[in-house]
Design an enzyme around this catalytic site. Sequence first.
Site, mmCIF file in Angstrom:
data_model
loop_
_atom_site.group_PDB
_atom_site.id
_atom_site.type_symbol
_atom_site.label_atom_id
_atom_site.label_comp_id
_atom_site.label_asym_id
_atom_site.label_seq_id
_atom_site.Cartn_x
_atom_site.Cartn_y
_atom_site.Cartn_z
ATOM 1 N N HIS A 249 0.851 -1.201 0.000
ATOM 2 C CA HIS A 249 0.000 0.000 0.000
ATOM 3 C C HIS A 249 0.878 1.239 0.000
ATOM 4 O O HIS A 249 1.943 1.248 0.605
ATOM 5 C CB HIS A 249 -0.893 0.020 1.252
ATOM 6 C CG HIS A 249 -2.048 0.953 1.129
ATOM 7 N ND1 HIS A 249 -1.922 2.304 1.359
ATOM 8 C CD2 HIS A 249 -3.315 0.735 0.742
ATOM 9 C CE1 HIS A 249 -3.101 2.872 1.144
ATOM 10 N NE2 HIS A 249 -3.961 1.955 0.761
ATOM 11 N N ASP B 94 -8.008 -5.013 -0.251
ATOM 12 C CA ASP B 94 -8.488 -5.870 -1.355
ATOM 13 C C ASP B 94 -8.163 -7.335 -1.158
ATOM 14 O O ASP B 94 -8.624 -8.177 -1.937
ATOM 15 C CB ASP B 94 -7.871 -5.369 -2.677
ATOM 16 C CG ASP B 94 -8.414 -4.001 -3.041
ATOM 17 O OD1 ASP B 94 -7.601 -3.081 -3.269
ATOM 18 O OD2 ASP B 94 -9.639 -3.839 -3.050
#
Length: 433
Positions: free
Chosen positions: A312, A369
């Site tokens: 991320h 996700d």
Amino acid sequence: MSKKVSINYNDQNFELDLVKGSENENGIDISSLRNSANLITLDPGFKNTGSCKSSITFLDGEKGILRYRGYSIEDLAKNANFLEVAFLLIYGELPNKSQLDKLIFDINENAIIDEDLKKILEGFPKSAHPMGILSSLTSALIAFNPEKKISLNNNNGDENDYMYNSIVKLLAKIPILIAWVHRRRKGLSLDYGDYSLGYVQNITKMMFQLPNQEYSENDIIVNAMNKLLILHADHEQNCSTSTVRIVGSSEASLFASVSAGISALWGRLHGGANQAVLEMLEAIKNDGGDTKKFMLKAKDKSDPFRLMGFGHRVYKNFDPRAKIIKVAAHEVLKDLGIDDPILDIAKSLEIEALDDPYFTSRKLYPNVDFYSGIIYKALKIPKEMFTVMFALGRLPGWIAHWREMRMNNDPIGRPRQIYTGENHRDFISLKKR
Ligand code: SDX
């Protein structure tokens, strides 16, 4: 008096304002740098550049903190419903009963789609990706809801009705469009919803109710959907939200700006990752489940394979949403009596990655996700619709940022560049080339 930061360049000292946020983040205001020092900054991907001031969402990547208007994501995911969170993000406070009732009433009043929009939907080939259809239909809404000039402040200083009406229209119509896209892909007749149900209940009805069958509400599905939508509702200046803000900064309409945000979210490095995660997990399962083989591929620079759902831009610790979704995935599969080996493969990958210096040294942890697709799959949502579900969740965040940008009268977004092309040269006629 704001603190200053000094830059020494060409034997000159330049003083720039230091901007401090309410969570003690510090930023250098470089807006005067070009005029004073004839300098710009360069930051591909804006990894260290703040594009705006915002009071909507705070996240701390090092500590794994995420708050919407000061409320922790853990508290909201456990206690709130999605429409309350939408109101909170857009207007800054949790709604009281009359505010929530009014929002629900206004949404229901606008929960109609012009039948001509159905013709646009039916013009898409069945193979069209749902994100492309949703982006097109969202933009097409403008044609059926012509824009009037938004005068931001009417006589009592509040935003005018047109902005509010655009907001409730999107909150009302996007779920119908998403349900239509889903049902058309499955060859089901369109469902127009039942507005005596709650907002999320009605979304599940519009998506899942089979023709000629009574709608039987499944609390497990509704609660899982509510939690997933809340967890996806906003995430400060991510790629798609920054897109909505920069498109809206040209005074493009809310519908046009959100349509652009949907397209940005589609990319597999962003919201498209949830579909890519499931495809990756299924590939590993079909390949015999050898997670170690895929871990080696993810670390091999010559191999384009990435461990989707990992890493991320901001979180260098656990994505707090991933922690919540991981627990929810386990609960939903247990409650629905589903034994999905995909979940076990995901857990094995996580354990191996968290024990692998390649991932730990780069602070690559599961993100939002990584587990969400496992729940969507359990809810019988096709993987091509996963990113559409992400867009449904992110809708209030996009709306909140578009509104904040317009209410703050932020300037049109227009970054600079460092030119690296040819210097001046004279034209050469074709016969001499
Ligand atoms: C979302 O911004 C947001 O807030 C987004 C989001 C939201 O709510 O809006 O949180 C939603 O988009 C989550 C992210 C979903 N995407 C993925 O899961 C795709 C896989 N992850 C990556 O591609 C990547 O981690 C990004 C795109 C998420 C972040 O990329 P960065 O910050 O630009 O980092 P990078 O690509 O420069 O990677 C740094 C290093 C590189 O290795 P080195 O050059 O240091 O040797 O880490 C490696 C990368 O190769 N790396 C990975 C990896 N992610 C990064 N290696 C293997 N697998 C991965 N998934």
